[in-house]
Design an enzyme around this catalytic site. Structure first.
Site, PDB file in Angstrom:
ATOM      1  N   GLY A   7      -1.114   8.861  10.799  1.00 65.02           N
ATOM      2  CA  GLY A   7       0.060   9.697  11.051  1.00 65.02           C
ATOM      3  C   GLY A   7       1.263   8.887  11.523  1.00 65.02           C
ATOM      4  NE  ARG A   8      -0.133   2.756  12.056  1.00 63.34           N
ATOM      5  CZ  ARG A   8      -0.627   1.520  12.071  1.00 63.34           C
ATOM      6  NH1 ARG A   8      -0.385   0.721  13.100  1.00 63.34           N
ATOM      7  NH2 ARG A   8      -1.343   1.054  11.080  1.00 63.34           N
ATOM      8  N   GLY A  40       0.836  -1.201   0.000  1.00 63.80           N
ATOM      9  CA  GLY A  40       0.000   0.000   0.000  1.00 63.80           C
ATOM     10  C   GLY A  40       0.868   1.248   0.000  1.00 63.80           C
ATOM     11  CG  ASP A  41       0.790   3.803   2.411  1.00 63.30           C
ATOM     12  OD1 ASP A  41      -0.343   4.299   2.350  1.00 63.30           O
ATOM     13  OD2 ASP A  41       1.212   3.175   3.406  1.00 63.30           O
ATOM     14  NE  ARG A  80       2.514   5.715   4.600  1.00 64.29           N
ATOM     15  CZ  ARG A  80       2.064   6.548   3.668  1.00 64.29           C
ATOM     16  NH1 ARG A  80       2.883   7.038   2.760  1.00 64.29           N
ATOM     17  NH2 ARG A  80       0.794   6.894   3.644  1.00 64.29           N
ATOM     18  CG  HIS A  87      -6.068   6.843  -2.072  1.00 65.71           C
ATOM     19  ND1 HIS A  87      -5.096   5.915  -2.277  1.00 65.71           N
ATOM     20  CD2 HIS A  87      -7.220   6.270  -2.443  1.00 65.71           C
ATOM     21  CE1 HIS A  87      -5.645   4.813  -2.753  1.00 65.71           C
ATOM     22  NE2 HIS A  87      -6.935   5.003  -2.863  1.00 65.71           N
ATOM     23  CB  THR A  88      -1.754  11.846   0.134  1.00 72.81           C
ATOM     24  OG1 THR A  88      -1.697  11.045   1.308  1.00 72.81           O
ATOM     25  CG2 THR A  88      -1.585  13.294   0.484  1.00 72.81           C
ATOM     26  CB  THR A 104      -6.311  -5.429   4.594  1.00 78.38           C
ATOM     27  OG1 THR A 104      -7.407  -4.645   5.078  1.00 78.38           O
ATOM     28  CG2 THR A 104      -6.552  -5.798   3.132  1.00 78.38           C
TER      29      THR A 104
HETATM   30  P1  GDP Z   1      -1.840   5.453  -1.988  1.00 72.92           P
HETATM   31  O1  GDP Z   1      -2.559   5.016  -0.773  1.00 72.92           O
HETATM   32  O2  GDP Z   1      -1.291   4.296  -2.780  1.00 72.92           O
HETATM   33  O3  GDP Z   1      -2.626   6.383  -2.826  1.00 72.92           O
HETATM   34  O4  GDP Z   1      -0.560   6.231  -1.513  1.00 72.92           O
HETATM   35  P2  GDP Z   1      -0.450   7.441  -0.463  1.00 72.92           P
HETATM   36  O5  GDP Z   1      -1.274   8.554  -0.917  1.00 72.92           O
HETATM   37  O6  GDP Z   1      -0.614   6.970   0.906  1.00 72.92           O
HETATM   38  O7  GDP Z   1       1.104   7.772  -0.572  1.00 72.92           O
HETATM   39  C1  GDP Z   1       1.680   8.282  -1.658  1.00 72.92           C
HETATM   40  C2  GDP Z   1       2.326   9.610  -1.299  1.00 72.92           C
HETATM   41  O8  GDP Z   1       3.263   9.937  -2.267  1.00 72.92           O
HETATM   42  C3  GDP Z   1       1.357  10.778  -1.285  1.00 72.92           C
HETATM   43  O9  GDP Z   1       1.779  11.708  -0.336  1.00 72.92           O
HETATM   44  C4  GDP Z   1       1.470  11.336  -2.698  1.00 72.92           C
HETATM   45  O10 GDP Z   1       1.148  12.713  -2.785  1.00 72.92           O
HETATM   46  C5  GDP Z   1       2.901  11.128  -2.963  1.00 72.92           C
HETATM   47  N1  GDP Z   1       3.276  10.859  -4.347  1.00 72.92           N
HETATM   48  C6  GDP Z   1       2.623  10.111  -5.287  1.00 72.92           C
HETATM   49  N2  GDP Z   1       3.378  10.034  -6.407  1.00 72.92           N
HETATM   50  C7  GDP Z   1       4.513  10.731  -6.153  1.00 72.92           C
HETATM   51  C8  GDP Z   1       5.699  11.012  -6.917  1.00 72.92           C
HETATM   52  O11 GDP Z   1       5.878  10.560  -8.038  1.00 72.92           O
HETATM   53  N3  GDP Z   1       6.659  11.768  -6.306  1.00 72.92           N
HETATM   54  C9  GDP Z   1       6.520  12.245  -5.042  1.00 72.92           C
HETATM   55  N4  GDP Z   1       7.498  12.964  -4.524  1.00 72.92           N
HETATM   56  N5  GDP Z   1       5.426  11.998  -4.298  1.00 72.92           N
HETATM   57  C10 GDP Z   1       4.451  11.265  -4.853  1.00 72.92           C
END
Ligand code: GDP
Length: 424
Positions: free
Chosen positions: A303-304, A11-12, A306, A40-41, A237
């Protein structure tokens, strides 16, 4: 045409960003599994958002966001999320909730907490969002389906019956306050009021949309290694994270999924407990965590911090294979630009033998990483849009990984924004 966006690892990996980006050309975005336990961010013109339940495409005016039947639906969280994005200037998204989705109830969240407390140090690292108790109840056939909210007699009878079962455990196992059927019924009524405008026969809606030639994106949560069947059981999960489950969790024919875009991050990170072969520690890990993602590798929900590691070809090859990758989106490559050299895990040594096949959990616990070290590129690659313009060592890194995993990397992401993407 249906495309699935899913994760190769723990994930992430950046699925939210890739979904948000692909949503530009989609009509419908569907969440098909999981709940509000992961996030997701997304960074776009409206700002930076952490979504837990809403599909990542909800920022576009032209898309419909669908909560499929496979999701663990936490209605108050969904509503808070809608409110939160609308308050920040995003137009009200079009949302449909499957009448066959089941709901996370407040007692699922309590049971999650109580069980973690009871297990103490032996816990599974739950985010305590009620997901495991929710799916347990779904398969024990004592869950509440959205459609049931509209049958008052059924609801009343079921509220009483479920409180009876739950109260045995609350009294004798957890020694906690008991549930009151009237209070539960009241909660269900509130949920009914909140969800009513969005309820839809989603499988029928999607069937018609496909007949009309609409483009549908299925958005996965977590990644292959957290799948209850194919992941690092029991540190997994509770719902399938695989693209194949997208057909079930959305209610569409499996043959409609034509593209499986597997998101794979250029280094590794994981949350929760469980074997993590290429994990790194100390200053090396702290630096990668601090520089990682967009503002550091910290959980979007909890906020943990990773857990961090080098790219793992063994896990990623397996992750892509189980997803059935037609395309790999290789993300967060820009973050590695500070390193002189970049170790890549190319094999696992288990009992003196090296393998490139991802093993079952008991063997995984014994695996030691076998590294190959590649030269870094020591450059900021953000803003580059053509693959050929990437530094040579950076391209070598991408191509080395592609060869090891055996699936085509067709997209390279070099920044968190929608446009930070290089197509190959
Ligand atoms: P998800 O759960 O798979 O959508 O992933 P998350 O959102 O938890 O984590 C991905 C993080 O990496 C987020 O903070 C995104 O904004 C950031 N992110 C995604 N792609 C890129 C990238 O190519 N470069 C950088 N620097 N950050 C990225």
């Amino acid at each position: 045409m249906v495309k699935a966006v899913v994760g190769a690892n723990w994930g992430d990996e950046g699925k939210g960003k890739i979904t948000d980006m692909l949503a530009r050309e989609a009509d419908i975005i569907v969440r098909f599994q999981g709940g509000a336990n992961a996030g997701h961010t997304i960074v776009n013109d409206y700002g930076k958002f952490a979504l837990h339940t809403l599909p990542s495409g909800c920022f576009y005016g032209h898309t419909t966001s669908v909560i499929g039947n496979g999701v663990a639906l936490n209605i108050p969280v969904l509503f808070e999320e809608i409110q939160n994005i609308v308050d920040r200037g995003v137009p009200m998204p079009k949302i449909l909730v499957s009448n066959r989705a089941q709901m996370v109830m407040p007692y699922h969240i309590l049971f999650d907490q109580y069980e973690e407390e009871r297990l103490g140090g032996k816990s599974f690292g739950s985010t305590k969002s009620g997901i495991a108790p929710f799916y347990s109840d779904k398969y024990a056939k004592i869950g509440f389906q959205v459609s049931e909210l509209f049958d008052e007699d059924l609801l009343r009878e079921k509220a009483v019956r479920i409180c009876e079962t739950k109260n045995v455990l609350l009294e004798h196992l957890y020694h906690k306050p008991l549930l009151d059927p009237e209070e539960l019924l009241e909660t269900l009524h509130q949920y009914r009021e909140m969800v009513e405008p969005y309820v839809c026969d989603v499988s029928s809606y999607l069937w018609n949309a496909l007949r009309d030639g609409k483009d549908i994106l299925l958005e996965g949560q977590l990644g292959t290694l957290k799948d209850p069947d194919h992941g690092i059981y029991p540190m997994v999960t509770s719902s399938s994270t695989l693209a194949a489950y997208g057909a079930i969790g959305a209610g569409i024919p499996p043959y409609e999924i034509r593209k499986v875009i597997v998101v794979c991050k250029a280094y590794s990170s994981a949350v929760g407990a469980g074997a993590f072969v290429s994990e790194i520690f100390g200053d090396e890990a702290d630096e990668l965590r601090r520089r990682g993602g967009d503002g550091g590798e910290y959980g979007a929900t909890t906020g943990r911090p990773r857990r961090m590691g080098w790219f793992d070809c063994v896990a990623s090859k397996y992750g892509c294979r189980l997803q059935g990758a037609t395309d790999v989106a290789f993300t967060v490559l820009d973050v590695l630009g500070y390193l002189d050299e970049i170790p890549v895990c190319v094999g696992y040594e288990i009992d003196g033998e090296v393998t490139t096949e991802f093993p079952v959990t008991a063997k995984l616990e014994k695996a030691k990483p076998v590294y190959r070290t590649l030269p870094g590129w020591k450059e900021d690659i953000r803003g580059i849009r053509n693959y050929g313009e990437l530094p040579e060592n950076c391209r070598n890194y991408v191509e080395f990984v592609e060869k090891q995993i055996g699936f085509p990397i067709t997209m390279v992401s070099n920044g968190p924004g929608r446009d930070d993407i290089i197509y190959r």
